[in-house]
Design a protein around this motif. Structure first.
Motif, PDB file in Angstrom:
ATOM      1  N   THR A 101       0.828  -1.206   0.000  1.00  0.00           N
ATOM      2  CA  THR A 101       0.000   0.000   0.000  1.00  0.00           C
ATOM      3  C   THR A 101       0.863   1.257   0.000  1.00  0.00           C
ATOM      4  N   THR A 104       2.450   1.658  -3.567  1.00  0.00           N
ATOM      5  CA  THR A 104       1.432   1.985  -4.568  1.00  0.00           C
ATOM      6  C   THR A 104       0.935   3.417  -4.400  1.00  0.00           C
ATOM      7  N   HIS A 146       4.944  -5.642  -9.496  1.00  0.00           N
ATOM      8  CA  HIS A 146       4.990  -5.009  -8.178  1.00  0.00           C
ATOM      9  C   HIS A 146       6.348  -4.365  -7.908  1.00  0.00           C
ATOM     10  N   GLN A 194      -7.450  -6.480 -11.692  1.00  0.00           N
ATOM     11  CA  GLN A 194      -7.015  -5.536 -10.656  1.00  0.00           C
ATOM     12  C   GLN A 194      -5.698  -4.865 -11.021  1.00  0.00           C
ATOM     13  N   HIS A 195      -4.795  -5.599 -11.674  1.00  0.00           N
ATOM     14  CA  HIS A 195      -3.566  -4.972 -12.161  1.00  0.00           C
ATOM     15  C   HIS A 195      -3.910  -3.792 -13.080  1.00  0.00           C
ATOM     16  N   ILE A 198      -5.182  -0.902 -11.043  1.00  0.00           N
ATOM     17  CA  ILE A 198      -4.103  -0.225 -10.321  1.00  0.00           C
ATOM     18  C   ILE A 198      -3.388   0.748 -11.256  1.00  0.00           C
ATOM     19  N   ALA A 210      -5.934   3.814  -5.708  1.00  0.00           N
ATOM     20  CA  ALA A 210      -4.859   2.843  -5.937  1.00  0.00           C
ATOM     21  C   ALA A 210      -4.638   1.982  -4.702  1.00  0.00           C
ATOM     22  N   ILE A 213      -7.524  -0.538  -4.250  1.00  0.00           N
ATOM     23  CA  ILE A 213      -7.455  -1.648  -5.206  1.00  0.00           C
ATOM     24  C   ILE A 213      -6.346  -2.622  -4.808  1.00  0.00           C
ATOM     25  N   VAL A 214      -5.205  -2.105  -4.392  1.00  0.00           N
ATOM     26  CA  VAL A 214      -4.104  -3.001  -4.039  1.00  0.00           C
ATOM     27  C   VAL A 214      -4.432  -3.778  -2.765  1.00  0.00           C
ATOM     28  N   HIS A 217      -6.523  -6.513  -3.987  1.00  0.00           N
ATOM     29  CA  HIS A 217      -5.649  -7.411  -4.744  1.00  0.00           C
ATOM     30  C   HIS A 217      -4.883  -8.336  -3.799  1.00  0.00           C
TER      31      HIS A 217
END
Length: 240
Positions: A101, A104, A146, A194-195, A198, A210, A213-214, A217
């Protein structure tokens, strides 16, 4: 071992430095894809012969990879692939939400257009690997996805920790990316989507979206990873 130029007309043999780089790449791949299992002994002599290296550069590489977290070195024992035990897995599940988190969110604030373009290219490779059923490539490009976000955060304090986290994430993900039922297949399709989400949130500089969503994910993937690694009745906390 000499790296002198060969006589005219003869092909040049790979330099020691090139062979060492090749060994490092192969070892990392074998560890991340679980071809070398956690705790497996690394045969220094066999690796030296396979890559045409003397023992000193192989030992130097082992020390480097131990510092990165791929290998464990102990006095009077052969080098081993980093283990994955209860404590290491617990630490992983506690640290992952914090690091993913944070990186991101910062990526959404600081990423450059070129970096976002690179992230899209990695995602295209990841999607292709999923569509082809190529498990090792799925693991590799998820790792690269990532890691790219971690680099986009432009924070030297977070990146080393993320690099270490990604080693175990890749090894755990080897199971997630081999879905053995419809539920896991649906989760994998959702992870691909989801990628994309993001990337879209980062591109529009929406840090809050963001992060949300992560989080979703992570929740998606860790349910499957925890289901594989956690013995029945053992409670590993998934929230901080």
């Amino acid at each position: 071992m000499s790296d002198a130029a060969p006589p005219a007309g003869q092909a040049s043999a790979p330099r020691t430095s090139d062979r060492k780089v090749a060994l490092a790449q192969v070892l990392r791949q074998r560890i991340l894809t679980m071809e070398l299992a956690p705790g497996a002994v690394l045969d220094e002599q066999a690796l030296s012969e396979e890559f045409g290296l003397s023992r000193p550069p192989v030992r130097e590489l082992m020390r480097q990879m131990a510092a990165e977290g791929y290998i464990e070195l102990e006095a009077n024992r052969a080098a081993r692939v980093a283990s994955m035990n209860y404590q290491s897995l617990r630490n992983f599940f506690l640290a992952a939400p914090l690091l993913y988190t944070a990186t991101t969110k910062l990526a959404a604030l600081d990423a450059t257009p070129a970096e976002i373009g690179n992230l899209k290219a990695i995602q295209a490779q990841f999607r292709n690997a999923v569509n082809r059923g190529d498990v090792d490539s799925r693991v590799y490009y998820n790792d690269q996805f990532h890691l790219a976000i971690g680099k986009m955060a432009h924070n030297p304090y977070l990146l080393p920790s993320l690099n270490r986290l990604l080693i175990d994430h890749a090894r755990l993900a080897k199971t997630f990316y081999q879905p053995n039922n419809r539920h896991m297949q649906d989760d994998l399709a959702a992870a691909v989507q989801q990628h994309d989400e993001i990337i879209e949130a980062i591109e529009r500089r929406d840090a809050d979206a963001a992060v949300e969503i992560v989080r979703a994910h992570l929740d998606l993937s860790r349910r499957n990873m925890a289901m594989y690694v956690t013995p029945e009745g053992l409670d590993i906390p998934l929230e901080v």
